[in-house]
Design an enzyme around this catalytic site. Structure first.
Site, PDB file in Angstrom:
ATOM      1  N   ASP A  15      12.488  -8.179   4.291  1.00 35.18           N
ATOM      2  CA  ASP A  15      12.004  -6.822   4.054  1.00 35.18           C
ATOM      3  C   ASP A  15      13.204  -5.927   3.804  1.00 35.18           C
ATOM      4  O   ASP A  15      14.268  -6.120   4.411  1.00 35.18           O
ATOM      5  CB  ASP A  15      11.220  -6.328   5.280  1.00 35.18           C
ATOM      6  CG  ASP A  15      10.479  -5.035   4.979  1.00 35.18           C
ATOM      7  OD1 ASP A  15       9.302  -5.107   4.588  1.00 35.18           O
ATOM      8  OD2 ASP A  15      11.101  -3.957   5.084  1.00 35.18           O
ATOM      9  N   TYR A  25      13.582   6.056   3.693  1.00 34.42           N
ATOM     10  CA  TYR A  25      12.980   5.575   4.943  1.00 34.42           C
ATOM     11  C   TYR A  25      13.748   6.105   6.153  1.00 34.42           C
ATOM     12  O   TYR A  25      13.155   6.490   7.161  1.00 34.42           O
ATOM     13  CB  TYR A  25      12.943   4.049   4.969  1.00 34.42           C
ATOM     14  CG  TYR A  25      11.776   3.459   4.228  1.00 34.42           C
ATOM     15  CD1 TYR A  25      10.491   3.500   4.777  1.00 34.42           C
ATOM     16  CD2 TYR A  25      11.925   2.863   2.985  1.00 34.42           C
ATOM     17  CE1 TYR A  25       9.408   2.958   4.101  1.00 34.42           C
ATOM     18  CE2 TYR A  25      10.846   2.315   2.300  1.00 34.42           C
ATOM     19  CZ  TYR A  25       9.592   2.368   2.873  1.00 34.42           C
ATOM     20  OH  TYR A  25       8.522   1.838   2.197  1.00 34.42           O
ATOM     21  N   ARG A  34       1.491 -15.932  10.169  1.00 36.53           N
ATOM     22  CA  ARG A  34       1.489 -14.589  10.762  1.00 36.53           C
ATOM     23  C   ARG A  34       0.503 -14.487  11.934  1.00 36.53           C
ATOM     24  O   ARG A  34       0.610 -13.557  12.745  1.00 36.53           O
ATOM     25  CB  ARG A  34       1.181 -13.543   9.688  1.00 36.53           C
ATOM     26  CG  ARG A  34       2.387 -13.177   8.834  1.00 36.53           C
ATOM     27  CD  ARG A  34       3.364 -12.218   9.558  1.00 36.53           C
ATOM     28  NE  ARG A  34       2.851 -10.857   9.491  1.00 36.53           N
ATOM     29  CZ  ARG A  34       2.261 -10.236  10.489  1.00 36.53           C
ATOM     30  NH1 ARG A  34       2.136 -10.835  11.654  1.00 36.53           N
ATOM     31  NH2 ARG A  34       1.801  -9.014  10.330  1.00 36.53           N
ATOM     32  N   ARG A  51       6.280  -9.926  -4.200  1.00 39.01           N
ATOM     33  CA  ARG A  51       5.523 -10.159  -2.958  1.00 39.01           C
ATOM     34  C   ARG A  51       4.702 -11.455  -3.042  1.00 39.01           C
ATOM     35  O   ARG A  51       3.615 -11.543  -2.463  1.00 39.01           O
ATOM     36  CB  ARG A  51       4.623  -8.943  -2.671  1.00 39.01           C
ATOM     37  CG  ARG A  51       4.717  -8.470  -1.223  1.00 39.01           C
ATOM     38  CD  ARG A  51       3.739  -7.340  -0.929  1.00 39.01           C
ATOM     39  NE  ARG A  51       4.153  -6.049  -1.455  1.00 39.01           N
ATOM     40  CZ  ARG A  51       3.306  -5.045  -1.717  1.00 39.01           C
ATOM     41  NH1 ARG A  51       2.026  -5.177  -1.489  1.00 39.01           N
ATOM     42  NH2 ARG A  51       3.766  -3.908  -2.197  1.00 39.01           N
ATOM     43  N   ARG A 105       0.447 -11.856   2.255  1.00 35.35           N
ATOM     44  CA  ARG A 105      -0.839 -11.909   2.952  1.00 35.35           C
ATOM     45  C   ARG A 105      -1.983 -12.473   2.131  1.00 35.35           C
ATOM     46  O   ARG A 105      -3.005 -12.861   2.696  1.00 35.35           O
ATOM     47  CB  ARG A 105      -1.225 -10.500   3.423  1.00 35.35           C
ATOM     48  CG  ARG A 105      -0.517 -10.096   4.682  1.00 35.35           C
ATOM     49  CD  ARG A 105      -1.053  -8.778   5.198  1.00 35.35           C
ATOM     50  NE  ARG A 105      -0.628  -7.661   4.358  1.00 35.35           N
ATOM     51  CZ  ARG A 105      -0.992  -6.406   4.566  1.00 35.35           C
ATOM     52  NH1 ARG A 105      -1.792  -6.106   5.570  1.00 35.35           N
ATOM     53  NH2 ARG A 105      -0.553  -5.434   3.772  1.00 35.35           N
TER      54      ARG A 105
END
Lengths: 348, 348
Positions: free
Chosen positions: B75, B150, B39, B26, B30
């Site tokens: 993703d 998922y 973003r 990652r 962020r």
């Protein structure tokens, strides 16, 4: 008066009763319609604070499932009443005042659990009266790290960023809080024993949040102090550290009477770690109870068989029972464990 | 054209480059202000579907941190475009149409990823152009079990009641879905390699949801098929099963070029499980980066030293970097790993 069913306490002492004793973590809970009926009238917080209702809920699975031990209906977070911190359940817990800074840690008022948690001890007495010596009653608390995780995170966490941030950036603040929390939990468990519980379980539910080296450095010494203390209380202690079977070797260094095993490790492998001279409790994946009766029976028999390698074995789930469980399947599990262990004793 | 920095691919091949290569799971995300700036203009879904923006974000940590590999910004859930299922990020993912019954499973339309996921392959090409052979580019997918979790849960889950309920109550439905999902993922990874990625990582992020016996029975055969397939694609494969270090022995039976290690096990213990002839990747707890520079340096040095027992070692975190990380600390980590491994080579 002696207990009518001593098998759980015999196993705690390392003896092998005629049948493997069994109880289920969260056995008093939402999967039971009798529990939901009570919860439709009172909130979770009200229920935890009503000794008579706690006793009623505590006995429901004893009556319906035929388990060999009752566990006090309560929550590990009620201990925050001793700090004057409210916990709302929405439905997962949210604390009114999380503690994240050194200033917030210093401002905490550590109340006396013997004064502030009297309703828990009243609930213990109500449970003992209602049980009338049918099966033993287990008291419990969260382990210091798990309880402190809630205090710092303020709610259930997935990544534990705040508590781990404190460990790595402010280890002295963390250690001070662990010290005070451990002392509080010692007194809280002493109160439960004075009120009459026959055994104690310490839940380190979030143990798996830490890497092995960090668990050893920052958590294990405090957990050791708590376990040493409870050994002086005259009742057996079950220590259940969940979430990383890799920590089992560390936890097994502590002199708890019984080591709880979660479902993430095969029981025979766990017993190789703990050694054949320890008593183990566990470890069926609770989600297996969402499967077919044949699967439940087969997996339960495997675990009963594996448990024979330990000094003694208390059957349990490897985590709390799911609210989606059919109570009839849970009862089937109890019957299967009793029958399988009785027949294997005969054939031995 | 040859890559200017081959150290990551050398390690994947079992060679020992002059410095231990490092990248961070990652690493484009962020915690970086440059990422948050983008973003602030586009949603996560728009970003994943914009090849030029993906390339820009993919390169941000290469420029700032000095890591030895880039990983495609994407993703694991975009693969559901091949099934016509939308995923909203609120911010955790929620699927428009979870699949829970046999009828729902039968009604699924398994599209061709080469047609439906063209924007991912375009992003790979854009990344390769932007990288201009500075460092290799890693492509990835979720492992069959994680991806299917998922699809069945419909969102991030804590207890995995629905997917485990399916395994235990309807194992044939589960197995059929795993078969189809594995085939889809094979083609998806083939598309990434055809578009130019230099290596692949398979993320079994939810491996720890299953007990060892159930992982072996219900997951490992499908994972084995996927790994066997990727070995035919001509680029190295990293296999990262997270959440239960107890599963490492099973995962190490598969012929992946590199085994990813999460932070729940000491790296030296992990290498005892994988054996000295395997390449490992890992495994600093990402929350350590919330600590002091001295702690980061000390823990990084320990892991570099432990990694010398493996055939080769790629330094990484044991889980994705936290959004609360100071980018300067992440850059310090890269410098420390490079310096510590270079000096230990010299002194050997």
């Amino acid at each position: 008066m002696p207990l009518q069913n001593e098998s759980f306490l015999q196993a705690c002492r390392g003896e092998r009763p005629a049948q493997t004793p069994i109880w289920l973590m969260r056995q008093a809970g939402r999967y039971m319609p009798e529990y939901r009926a009570i919860r439709s009238r009172v909130s979770f917080n009200e229920l935890c604070r009503s000794p008579e209702l706690c006793a009623e809920v505590t006995l429901q699975p004893v009556d319906f499932l035929g388990v060999d031990a009752a566990i006090l209906f309560s929550d590990i977070l009620v201990v925050f009443d001793a700090l004057g911190i409210d916990v709302r359940f929405e439905p997962s817990p949210v604390l009114s005042a999380p503690v994240r800074t050194e200033a917030e840690a210093k401002a905490l008022r550590w109340g006396d659990p013997h004064e502030t948690l009297g309703y828990v001890f009243d609930a213990v007495r109500a449970c003992k009266r209602a049980l009338a010596d049918r099966v033993p009653l287990i008291g419990f608390c969260g382990a210091p790290f798990t309880t402190l995780s809630y205090l710092v995170e303020g709610q259930t966490s997935r990544e534990f960023e705040r508590i781990k941030g404190m460990i790595f950036a402010a280890p002295a603040v963390f250690a001070g809080l662990m010290e005070r929390m451990t002392t509080l939990l010692c007194e809280y468990l002493r109160g439960q024993v004075l009120a009459g519980v026959d055994a104690l379980q310490i839940f380190d539910s979030w143990a798996g949040a830490l890497a092995p080296a960090d668990y050893r450095a920052h958590v294990l010494p405090h957990l050791a102090r708590l376990v040493d203390f409870t050994r002086g209380l005259g009742v057996p202690t079950i220590l259940f550290a969940r979430g990383n079977a890799n920590l089992l070797a560390q936890v097994a260094e502590l002199p708890a009477d019984v080591l709880g095993i979660d479902w993430s490790i095969d029981l025979d492998q766990a017993i190789r770690v703990t050694g054949p001279e320890r008593v183990v409790q566990g470890n069926l994946d609770p989600m297996v109870l969402l499967g077919t009766p044949a699967l439940v029976e087969s997996k339960a028999r495997d675990i009963v068989a594996a448990g024979r390698a330990a000094k003694a074995h208390i059957f349990n789930l490897g985590h709390g029972i799911s609210r989606h469980t059919d109570p009839a399947i849970a009862r089937l599990l109890v019957e299967v464990v009793h029958a399988a262990s009785a027949s294997s004793t005969t054939s031995a």
